[in-house]
Design an enzyme around this catalytic site. Sequence first.
Site, PDB file in Angstrom:
ATOM      1  N   GLU A 186      -3.456  17.961  62.196  1.00 15.61           N
ATOM      2  CA  GLU A 186      -2.725  17.848  60.925  1.00 15.61           C
ATOM      3  C   GLU A 186      -2.698  19.216  60.267  1.00 15.61           C
ATOM      4  O   GLU A 186      -3.744  19.839  60.053  1.00 15.61           O
ATOM      5  CB  GLU A 186      -3.411  16.814  60.020  1.00 15.61           C
ATOM      6  CG  GLU A 186      -2.648  16.612  58.729  1.00 15.61           C
ATOM      7  CD  GLU A 186      -3.033  15.313  58.007  1.00 15.61           C
ATOM      8  OE1 GLU A 186      -3.505  14.378  58.679  1.00 15.61           O
ATOM      9  OE2 GLU A 186      -2.845  15.257  56.775  1.00 15.61           O
ATOM     10  N   ARG A 187      -1.497  19.696  59.977  1.00 20.30           N
ATOM     11  CA  ARG A 187      -1.313  21.029  59.384  1.00 20.30           C
ATOM     12  C   ARG A 187      -1.895  22.124  60.291  1.00 20.30           C
ATOM     13  O   ARG A 187      -2.463  23.100  59.806  1.00 20.30           O
ATOM     14  CB  ARG A 187      -1.937  21.116  57.980  1.00 20.30           C
ATOM     15  CG  ARG A 187      -1.503  19.994  57.033  1.00 20.30           C
ATOM     16  CD  ARG A 187      -0.023  19.991  56.775  1.00 20.30           C
ATOM     17  NE  ARG A 187       0.392  18.784  56.030  1.00 20.30           N
ATOM     18  CZ  ARG A 187       1.654  18.422  55.873  1.00 20.30           C
ATOM     19  NH1 ARG A 187       2.632  19.133  56.416  1.00 20.30           N
ATOM     20  NH2 ARG A 187       1.963  17.337  55.197  1.00 20.30           N
ATOM     21  N   ASN A 229      -8.622  12.943  57.361  1.00 25.13           N
ATOM     22  CA  ASN A 229      -8.054  11.592  57.478  1.00 25.13           C
ATOM     23  C   ASN A 229      -8.559  11.059  58.810  1.00 25.13           C
ATOM     24  O   ASN A 229      -7.902  11.124  59.829  1.00 25.13           O
ATOM     25  CB  ASN A 229      -6.533  11.643  57.445  1.00 25.13           C
ATOM     26  CG  ASN A 229      -6.026  12.168  56.105  1.00 25.13           C
ATOM     27  OD1 ASN A 229      -6.497  11.759  55.041  1.00 25.13           O
ATOM     28  ND2 ASN A 229      -5.083  13.094  56.164  1.00 25.13           N
ATOM     29  N   GLU A 310      -5.051   9.719  48.847  1.00 25.59           N
ATOM     30  CA  GLU A 310      -3.890   9.717  49.736  1.00 25.59           C
ATOM     31  C   GLU A 310      -3.967   8.606  50.791  1.00 25.59           C
ATOM     32  O   GLU A 310      -3.731   8.817  51.969  1.00 25.59           O
ATOM     33  CB  GLU A 310      -3.750  11.088  50.430  1.00 25.59           C
ATOM     34  CG  GLU A 310      -3.419  12.202  49.441  1.00 25.59           C
ATOM     35  CD  GLU A 310      -3.290  13.580  50.073  1.00 25.59           C
ATOM     36  OE1 GLU A 310      -3.814  13.752  51.179  1.00 25.59           O
ATOM     37  OE2 GLU A 310      -2.663  14.449  49.466  1.00 25.59           O
ATOM     38  N   ARG A 360      -1.522  15.505  37.667  1.00 25.98           N
ATOM     39  CA  ARG A 360      -2.398  15.457  38.840  1.00 25.98           C
ATOM     40  C   ARG A 360      -3.496  16.517  38.781  1.00 25.98           C
ATOM     41  O   ARG A 360      -4.587  16.332  39.300  1.00 25.98           O
ATOM     42  CB  ARG A 360      -1.543  15.655  40.089  1.00 25.98           C
ATOM     43  CG  ARG A 360      -2.332  15.910  41.342  1.00 25.98           C
ATOM     44  CD  ARG A 360      -1.423  15.933  42.543  1.00 25.98           C
ATOM     45  NE  ARG A 360      -2.051  16.591  43.672  1.00 25.98           N
ATOM     46  CZ  ARG A 360      -1.453  16.816  44.829  1.00 25.98           C
ATOM     47  NH1 ARG A 360      -0.197  16.428  44.997  1.00 25.98           N
ATOM     48  NH2 ARG A 360      -2.087  17.400  45.815  1.00 25.98           N
ATOM     49  N   ASP A 389      -3.042  21.882  45.288  1.00 27.75           N
ATOM     50  CA  ASP A 389      -3.232  21.728  46.735  1.00 27.75           C
ATOM     51  C   ASP A 389      -2.765  22.977  47.484  1.00 27.75           C
ATOM     52  O   ASP A 389      -1.717  22.945  48.120  1.00 27.75           O
ATOM     53  CB  ASP A 389      -2.458  20.489  47.218  1.00 27.75           C
ATOM     54  CG  ASP A 389      -2.753  20.158  48.673  1.00 27.75           C
ATOM     55  OD1 ASP A 389      -3.732  20.699  49.225  1.00 27.75           O
ATOM     56  OD2 ASP A 389      -1.988  19.356  49.257  1.00 27.75           O
ATOM     57  N   GLU A 417      -0.827  26.198  55.289  1.00 29.25           N
ATOM     58  CA  GLU A 417      -0.036  24.988  55.063  1.00 29.25           C
ATOM     59  C   GLU A 417       1.157  25.220  54.131  1.00 29.25           C
ATOM     60  O   GLU A 417       2.268  24.822  54.448  1.00 29.25           O
ATOM     61  CB  GLU A 417      -0.935  23.883  54.500  1.00 29.25           C
ATOM     62  CG  GLU A 417      -0.178  22.599  54.177  1.00 29.25           C
ATOM     63  CD  GLU A 417      -1.084  21.493  53.669  1.00 29.25           C
ATOM     64  OE1 GLU A 417      -2.318  21.676  53.682  1.00 29.25           O
ATOM     65  OE2 GLU A 417      -0.547  20.439  53.268  1.00 29.25           O
TER      66      GLU A 417
END
Lengths: 843, 843
Positions: A186-187, A229, A310, A360, A389, A417
């Site tokens: 991921e990324r 994740n 998330e 946020r 982020d 990212e």
Amino acid sequence: MCRHRLARTVLLIAVCLCLNALSPLRLFAETGYEAWLRYAPLDDSTRQKYASLPASVTILGDSPVLHSAQEELIRGVRGMLGRTLGAAKGEPKESAFVLGTVGNVPGLRSRSDIGADGFWLTSGRINGFDCIIVAGNNERGVLYGVFALLSKIAHGENLASLDEVQQPYAPIRWVNQWDNLDGRIERGYAGRSIFFDNGSVRTDLSRVRDYARLLASIGLNGCTINNVNADPKVLADDFLPQLARVADALRPWGIQMAISVQFSSPKTMGGLDTFDPLDPRVIDWWRKKAEQIYQQIPDFGGFVVKADSEGQLGPSAYGRTPADAANVIARALKQHGGVVFYRAFVYNHHLDWRDPKNDRAKAAYENFHPLDGKFDDNVIIQIKHGPIDFQVREPVSPLFSGLEKTNQAIELQVTQEYTGQQRHLCFLAPMWEEVLDFDLRIANHSTPVKEVISGRTFRRPIGGFVAVVNVGMDKNWLGHPLAMANLYAYGRLAWDPNLSAPTIVDEWTRLTFGSDPLVVKTISDMQLNSWHVYESYTGPLGAGTLTDILESHYGPGVEASERNGWGQWHRADHDGIGMDRTVATGTGFVAQYPSVVAKMYESLASTPEELLLFFHHVPYTHVLRSSKTVIQHIYDSHYEGAEHAQQFVEQWKSLRGHIDDVRYAATLARLEYQAGHAIVWRDAICNWFLRTSGIADTKGRVGHYPDRVEAEAMQLHGYEPVEVSPPETASQGKAVQCPPSAQKCTAIFQFKGPAGWYVLDVQYFDQNNGESKFQVRVGDQLVDEWTANDHLPATKIGGDSSTRRRIPGLALRPGDQIRIDGVPDQAERAPLDYVEIRSEDRR
Amino acid sequence: MCRHRLARTVLLIAVCLCLNALSPLRLFAETGYEAWLRYAPLDDSTRQKYASLPASVTILGDSPVLHSAQEELIRGVRGMLGRTLGAAKGEPKESAFVLGTVGNVPGLRSRSDIGADGFWLTSGRINGFDCIIVAGNNERGVLYGVFALLSKIAHGENLASLDEVQQPYAPIRWVNQWDNLDGRIERGYAGRSIFFDNGSVRTDLSRVRDYARLLASIGLNGCTINNVNADPKVLADDFLPQLARVADALRPWGIQMAISVQFSSPKTMGGLDTFDPLDPRVIDWWRKKAEQIYQQIPDFGGFVVKADSEGQLGPSAYGRTPADAANVIARALKQHGGVVFYRAFVYNHHLDWRDPKNDRAKAAYENFHPLDGKFDDNVIIQIKHGPIDFQVREPVSPLFSGLEKTNQAIELQVTQEYTGQQRHLCFLAPMWEEVLDFDLRIANHSTPVKEVISGRTFRRPIGGFVAVVNVGMDKNWLGHPLAMANLYAYGRLAWDPNLSAPTIVDEWTRLTFGSDPLVVKTISDMQLNSWHVYESYTGPLGAGTLTDILESHYGPGVEASERNGWGQWHRADHDGIGMDRTVATGTGFVAQYPSVVAKMYESLASTPEELLLFFHHVPYTHVLRSSKTVIQHIYDSHYEGAEHAQQFVEQWKSLRGHIDDVRYAATLARLEYQAGHAIVWRDAICNWFLRTSGIADTKGRVGHYPDRVEAEAMQLHGYEPVEVSPPETASQGKAVQCPPSAQKCTAIFQFKGPAGWYVLDVQYFDQNNGESKFQVRVGDQLVDEWTANDHLPATKIGGDSSTRRRIPGLALRPGDQIRIDGVPDQAERAPLDYVEIRSEDRR
């Protein structure tokens, strides 16, 4: 690395270590695999300095880490000086390099000022022999000392009166890899996982060993190997032996292994019907799981937890707090020495964007500050450096100042990212330096972020640094040959955050490309400018990266941030732009900072302009200190940034022949792509703001492209015009592509300028779901052809896939017919945006 | 070369030409494939010189050769200047490069002083436009003019007032390839044939096309594609279409194709019962075969004939002469424009070596001089430059002076059959220069060889140059990255034998490696010294190459020349050495030269010392002009030569970082091998002469090797001593190897010198019938390991297979145990000769 791996594996471990040490003597193409550990031969005059070095290296003790240290010294000296040191054990029997922990070196005075992982480089007589001593506080310190000694030799430093103590700034110096068990990352932007493939740990872990060596060389000491994740399978009984193999590969380099876990694991894979952290069955489950792990991996580092974030389940499901969640796991690890990294990246991604008070940025502080003091001592709150982020520009997270009785670690990102995904040059050390040096003024004292997160400010037992790295199977680890400077800089800053970015990039360049002054100056200059350049064409004045935040996080996508629950709002509308986060009129986020800082950000006048739009909403006509309006600054900064990206290409070209051809060519290709994509960014952002604000560029550039011929305005055979969404990601909002039925399409136009030499840029779209072919002709003469086979993060026409082919040095005369033939492939329909023709004289 | 070959092949030929022209803009690793046609980008200041060049290139006419010329100009300009010239046809419609034959260029004054294949580079206005004109006497001349123009640009020369005529020195400028139809190449050292594989012409002839381009670029115009020891199948009816495909690949570059034929073909494959050249059926057979060939290959060049030589049948079988043989074929070719190259390499290889009057050197003259005037005008006698066979030093062949009414061509060798087989550096242009400039003093006039063989001296209609090249499938064509200088030099000398070797090597180096002054100076210096260096350790004073003449023609083999019928005798015995070829006391060979030259060679006093032993037998105690005895000269020259070979390595190392890594590493590997093999040569020759003469080296070196430990004197486990034959090809005549039963063998010895840094050379044997593995340990520490997988021309232990592994920078102390483990493979039994240990201080 190993030319005779097969033969090697049958040998004993001790022999294996020696064999690795042999390899630098042989010649390899410069793939980038060796990174900053090339140990390239020094020139003869520098070698002469080291003519009287000892001829052997002895280790006082017998452990994998000490063997690594010995092997590395042999390897480095062999590479740089062409000499193979004799490998010995025990007290020296001749003049030697002596490697050992402080207490084990005979005759060495004890000293209490060397902390964990620290080392002392010194010289002295042992048993009557002149020795160079690498004394570590622990074995890891010995290893770091060897790397430091080799770095001194690589830089040609004198070792005659060596007496130097170094120790790390903080105990936690970790990396995270967001690798999935199926092998995707991921990324990750440099190929597939070095750890996993197809649901299992890889059979061949040689790259893991070499990664561990790279990490150790810059003082890093821990690695979490799987995506935050997390796949619950990672805790399965039958998976643990596989994890143990990874830990075995990391251990000789002093790297502790950790894993990311689903907080819901007791239920999702543990057979319980709950994962309530206060439920005794859950407590017991974690305890037993920890015991099971430590039986197989005695030096296991711990767990990283992403919960209530998330889509990941968390303690809120049972009305429990993050402290409840972190502690239940921490208590299971405690007796084994493990820790929990609990990520502060907890926010509601279904925020109501219509409520002007919602923000946020406030989430981390609101969630964790109230729990300060509630976390066990082996819990570390892992806090992203900014409140959003990893945007190209953010203020520091106020949570750093909100946890006085809780361990912290700052989370940085080596994987780019939001900063160009290693296709754009973006050296992040200057950003990290600003973050780490930022003075939070807690209680109105000097409290720079680095002191807080390291545990120094509030005397926390542990704390420090984490970076998401995401190296992959690409030979050069991170894809862009210059991107490894970010990993190097991260390690160096985690070891010593007082180092400056220029010092770090100078070190990195010399180790990676050699010490030719032109090379060092050029690459350092490019690296040090690159963050600002990327910022200036992607997200100026603190607006955040104006990218597609919903999917790729890559190309321009101004509206992707707005009108959804993800909360990366910049609030740009017809009149103005910026998030009002003041207490007086905005979301109140500013109040999370200590008062001195809050006061600075509350006022438009005292807010640094690079963060203006992060804290304030202003009309486009707001005048900056430069006397420019905000809207004109947006235009200007995008043009200047794109121009600077083009200059990177020219700067790099000046190095031709000064560095090896392979890395020269690979880097040049990336820089040329970046120069083209910077124009895609420039045009998309500027046109969006022109359309939205209705305010023209005072310099007349935006919306006017006299050198362009739009594809949709050409004479088309087969090609059909298509509307592009969002429209600013194609010139004039339109492109052409082949319909599904077409085998080949053609676009033709006449050149109307005066005769001369021209550069022709063909702007087209390169999706990752097909490999179209293009040919360009002037009259009947084929002048270029290529296949659109890059792997950009895009399945459709738009800002992610828009790219260009530059055809330089073309002779054109008035009336020349220029013809582009496109052959589509699968879902990629040979899409074209425009052709730009510029006289060579104007470059 | 072509990145998109597959896509390309579907396009029209004209497009293909253009596509090739695109490639130099892309980046390639420097494999050596491009040779001197790299067209590397010029630096900006040099580019500036050419800013006002025309933007297009037009050809006046339409033929494959003109298209090649146009394509090449586009390709070269694109590579060096980054500009793609427009391709046009017919009279210029703008400022242009104009390519055409002299008569076709509008407005160009006619001139009669440009001969066949010559060209005129000039500038002028055509149709009102400023043009740069490349006017050829014929189309080939246009092509050569384009290459000359590109070479001027590569060297940065001014084109402003261009007005230059060039034309070749001689009409025949050919190469021979000794390729067999099965794909092997006789005396080829760079892989398999680019023409043939497995009995047929290759399907993919792209390398043939690229070879033709290389040949054309240096003005060569013909290529014989198969071994002179010809397979009769080459004339078979069903093979001709395959030959036609090769001719098609060569034609666009102006290269005529020829083939070698068996003279006995009418009988061996033609169905006749005779090949008597006077038999009407044989005459008819050749006539019909020629007709058949020309139907398919209208520009076929002709035949090369090796007859009555080394087992090939010839006219002697029927009592006919070489003239009868050559003429029967020549008459068949005559009406089609073809020629016959009849090789003068005719000698008896069953000579009685005991007869002191016998002399192979006399054969060519004796066979062909009496036939002068008997050969048809389309016959060329192809004469090796020396009377023996491409030895490292020979006088010129006296036959050059013996044919006044016959066409001649000199035969040179680019493939280094007797000069190191592209494993040793040996730049042959200085030798060729001496040969071509040698004044034969025919009729006591100035008659240098170059004037005779070109046809100038005796006004012959044709004549010139042939070289055996033997490029292969190795990416860099000839194996050694520096060996292509020989092909380049051959072409340049065939075009203009008045060029000097230093001029040629300067050109070659700049085109091949760039114009860095250090690179140009170092490589030029190495190349210009290399022939003398090779001579000094392989065959001094004109003794001929003291190699194994019976098989490999590679390593040392002093006695292989003697006591057999091959006639390469040097007559070395207990007392002296040299072939007495004088009239007074020897074989009388000297009388074949014109009187002035004969007089010089007849006398010991006036014979140049580098040819002393070719013409005279002298005692070892004969004193040379240097005051040294012959025997001491032999010793000294071998030591000096081996030392100089070692210096090549150091010279090359000074170029690290100044040239690309790939060619740097490939060349370094060959030079390091050469430095080791030069010592094998030195020791073999010196020890043979010490043993034979009984006269010691006054410097005490020969036979005394204090730094060596003989393998047979080590403590052996598994290894067994073995006598080597001839004994001088291993140190002390012995080696060790594993017996057939052993899986692994070990040799151990103790180091007895003082502690310090050492270089350890392991001398071992690398046969081509197995891949043994070796490991070296000091104590328990593995310090090196390798696989013996080179492809040397040897199936057994000896001077061909002897090689070394150098392990530098080893720390050794008295009593250290050094251990070598060998793992044999197939017929190669991990053989070892000795270990030599020298202090680093003594290097």
